[in-house]
Design a protein around this motif. Sequence first.
Motif, PDB file in Angstrom:
ATOM      1  N   UNK A 163      30.130  39.886  36.126  1.00  0.00           N
ATOM      2  CA  UNK A 163      31.190  39.664  37.114  1.00  0.00           C
ATOM      3  C   UNK A 163      32.532  39.699  36.395  1.00  0.00           C
ATOM      4  N   UNK A 164      33.496  40.410  36.947  1.00  0.00           N
ATOM      5  CA  UNK A 164      34.850  40.418  36.410  1.00  0.00           C
ATOM      6  C   UNK A 164      35.719  39.503  37.268  1.00  0.00           C
ATOM      7  N   UNK A 165      36.357  38.534  36.641  1.00  0.00           N
ATOM      8  CA  UNK A 165      37.274  37.625  37.327  1.00  0.00           C
ATOM      9  C   UNK A 165      38.698  37.919  36.877  1.00  0.00           C
ATOM     10  N   UNK A 166      39.600  38.017  37.841  1.00  0.00           N
ATOM     11  CA  UNK A 166      41.024  38.205  37.557  1.00  0.00           C
ATOM     12  C   UNK A 166      41.777  37.098  38.278  1.00  0.00           C
ATOM     13  N   UNK A 167      42.383  36.215  37.515  1.00  0.00           N
ATOM     14  CA  UNK A 167      43.110  35.078  38.079  1.00  0.00           C
ATOM     15  C   UNK A 167      44.570  35.200  37.685  1.00  0.00           C
ATOM     16  N   UNK A 168      45.448  35.328  38.680  1.00  0.00           N
ATOM     17  CA  UNK A 168      46.863  35.557  38.446  1.00  0.00           C
ATOM     18  C   UNK A 168      47.701  34.425  39.018  1.00  0.00           C
ATOM     19  N   UNK A 169      48.786  34.108  38.350  1.00  0.00           N
ATOM     20  CA  UNK A 169      49.786  33.156  38.836  1.00  0.00           C
ATOM     21  C   UNK A 169      49.204  31.768  39.112  1.00  0.00           C
ATOM     22  N   UNK A 170      48.355  31.287  38.212  1.00  0.00           N
ATOM     23  CA  UNK A 170      47.881  29.911  38.329  1.00  0.00           C
ATOM     24  C   UNK A 170      49.039  28.969  37.995  1.00  0.00           C
ATOM     25  N   UNK A 171      49.146  27.886  38.747  1.00  0.00           N
ATOM     26  CA  UNK A 171      50.307  27.005  38.616  1.00  0.00           C
ATOM     27  C   UNK A 171      50.155  26.037  37.450  1.00  0.00           C
ATOM     28  N   UNK A 172      49.093  25.258  37.460  1.00  0.00           N
ATOM     29  CA  UNK A 172      48.900  24.251  36.429  1.00  0.00           C
ATOM     30  C   UNK A 172      48.319  24.833  35.153  1.00  0.00           C
ATOM     31  N   UNK A 173      48.419  24.077  34.079  1.00  0.00           N
ATOM     32  CA  UNK A 173      47.956  24.534  32.774  1.00  0.00           C
ATOM     33  C   UNK A 173      46.461  24.824  32.765  1.00  0.00           C
ATOM     34  N   UNK A 174      45.700  24.037  33.523  1.00  0.00           N
ATOM     35  CA  UNK A 174      44.247  24.197  33.528  1.00  0.00           C
ATOM     36  C   UNK A 174      43.713  24.806  34.823  1.00  0.00           C
ATOM     37  N   UNK A 175      44.601  25.245  35.706  1.00  0.00           N
ATOM     38  CA  UNK A 175      44.171  25.751  37.015  1.00  0.00           C
ATOM     39  C   UNK A 175      43.272  26.971  36.901  1.00  0.00           C
ATOM     40  N   UNK A 176      43.618  27.887  36.013  1.00  0.00           N
ATOM     41  CA  UNK A 176      42.831  29.123  35.914  1.00  0.00           C
ATOM     42  C   UNK A 176      41.415  28.830  35.426  1.00  0.00           C
ATOM     43  N   UNK A 177      41.267  27.825  34.552  1.00  0.00           N
ATOM     44  CA  UNK A 177      39.934  27.452  34.083  1.00  0.00           C
ATOM     45  C   UNK A 177      39.141  26.819  35.225  1.00  0.00           C
ATOM     46  N   UNK A 178      39.784  25.915  35.968  1.00  0.00           N
ATOM     47  CA  UNK A 178      39.125  25.295  37.110  1.00  0.00           C
ATOM     48  C   UNK A 178      38.768  26.304  38.181  1.00  0.00           C
ATOM     49  N   UNK A 179      39.665  27.266  38.424  1.00  0.00           N
ATOM     50  CA  UNK A 179      39.393  28.297  39.432  1.00  0.00           C
ATOM     51  C   UNK A 179      38.214  29.170  39.012  1.00  0.00           C
ATOM     52  N   UNK A 180      38.133  29.503  37.734  1.00  0.00           N
ATOM     53  CA  UNK A 180      37.006  30.293  37.250  1.00  0.00           C
ATOM     54  C   UNK A 180      35.694  29.548  37.465  1.00  0.00           C
ATOM     55  N   UNK A 181      35.693  28.245  37.203  1.00  0.00           N
ATOM     56  CA  UNK A 181      34.492  27.448  37.417  1.00  0.00           C
ATOM     57  C   UNK A 181      34.114  27.402  38.895  1.00  0.00           C
ATOM     58  N   UNK A 182      35.130  27.253  39.763  1.00  0.00           N
ATOM     59  CA  UNK A 182      34.855  27.218  41.205  1.00  0.00           C
ATOM     60  C   UNK A 182      34.321  28.556  41.709  1.00  0.00           C
ATOM     61  N   UNK A 183      34.835  29.657  41.169  1.00  0.00           N
ATOM     62  CA  UNK A 183      34.330  30.974  41.551  1.00  0.00           C
ATOM     63  C   UNK A 183      32.877  31.120  41.127  1.00  0.00           C
ATOM     64  N   UNK A 184      32.575  30.687  39.914  1.00  0.00           N
ATOM     65  CA  UNK A 184      31.185  30.781  39.454  1.00  0.00           C
ATOM     66  C   UNK A 184      30.269  29.917  40.305  1.00  0.00           C
ATOM     67  N   UNK A 185      30.702  28.691  40.636  1.00  0.00           N
ATOM     68  CA  UNK A 185      29.896  27.807  41.477  1.00  0.00           C
ATOM     69  C   UNK A 185      29.641  28.446  42.832  1.00  0.00           C
ATOM     70  N   UNK A 186      30.685  29.081  43.390  1.00  0.00           N
ATOM     71  CA  UNK A 186      30.553  29.724  44.702  1.00  0.00           C
ATOM     72  C   UNK A 186      29.572  30.890  44.639  1.00  0.00           C
ATOM     73  N   UNK A 187      29.664  31.698  43.570  1.00  0.00           N
ATOM     74  CA  UNK A 187      28.760  32.833  43.422  1.00  0.00           C
ATOM     75  C   UNK A 187      27.321  32.372  43.244  1.00  0.00           C
ATOM     76  N   UNK A 188      27.133  31.313  42.467  1.00  0.00           N
ATOM     77  CA  UNK A 188      25.779  30.795  42.265  1.00  0.00           C
ATOM     78  C   UNK A 188      25.211  30.237  43.560  1.00  0.00           C
ATOM     79  N   UNK A 189      26.034  29.531  44.330  1.00  0.00           N
ATOM     80  CA  UNK A 189      25.580  28.977  45.613  1.00  0.00           C
ATOM     81  C   UNK A 189      25.250  30.088  46.592  1.00  0.00           C
ATOM     82  N   UNK A 190      26.076  31.125  46.599  1.00  0.00           N
ATOM     83  CA  UNK A 190      25.845  32.254  47.501  1.00  0.00           C
ATOM     84  C   UNK A 190      24.551  32.971  47.148  1.00  0.00           C
TER      85      UNK A 190
END
Length: 201
Positions: A163-190
């Motif tokens: 899976x290729x993830x592209x995360x742009x314009x994350x606001x917080x310092x750790x937002x992009x890491x958290x968003x990547x984890x949430x995307x993976x969780x969503x894909x695994x659940x799906x």
Amino acid sequence: LVVSQAELVRAGIRSNLRPGTKLTRDTALHLALMSSENRAAQLLGRTYPGGLDAFVEAMNAKARMLDMGDSHFADPTGLSPQTRSSANDLVKLVKAAYDHEVIRSHSVSGELALPVGKRMVRYGNTNRLTANPDWDIGLQKTGYISAAGRCLVMQAVVEGQRVVMVLLDSVGKYSRIGDAQRIRDWLEAKRFGANKAATVS
């Protein structure tokens, strides 16, 4: 290669690569990919055959070859606000970069120790997910300028699929890491939901 004053590309950019520091081209590439070391990227551009302008032109030629029609590169570091791209183009770039073993391995390596003067400087990966054993990351790169926010491109294996993830314009310092984890969780659940539905049927 020898770092020069030409690598001091922008005030406020922290770096241990002082003028006079010697390193191999491979080490410069390693630092640029793993640690987003901007002076290493600038050094690679300056010492490219034909110099910096030729290097930037080669970057844009590669983008055209990959059909990255929404992309334009203005410098080797990505610090210029004139550099632009789209999520779709960055997916193409990640897929192409994954074909090169040296880019893959350098981008996901954990750390590199480099002698600078009389001391040993340890560089780490700017993407802390590379150190997480729960992730299978094949390639990654982080980036930040104020115009683009905090960005991350990453190829990872999720549920047996690349899976290729592209995360742009994350606001917080750790937002992009958290968003990547949430995307993976969503894909695994799906995927789990789809498998469960197939089993029931």
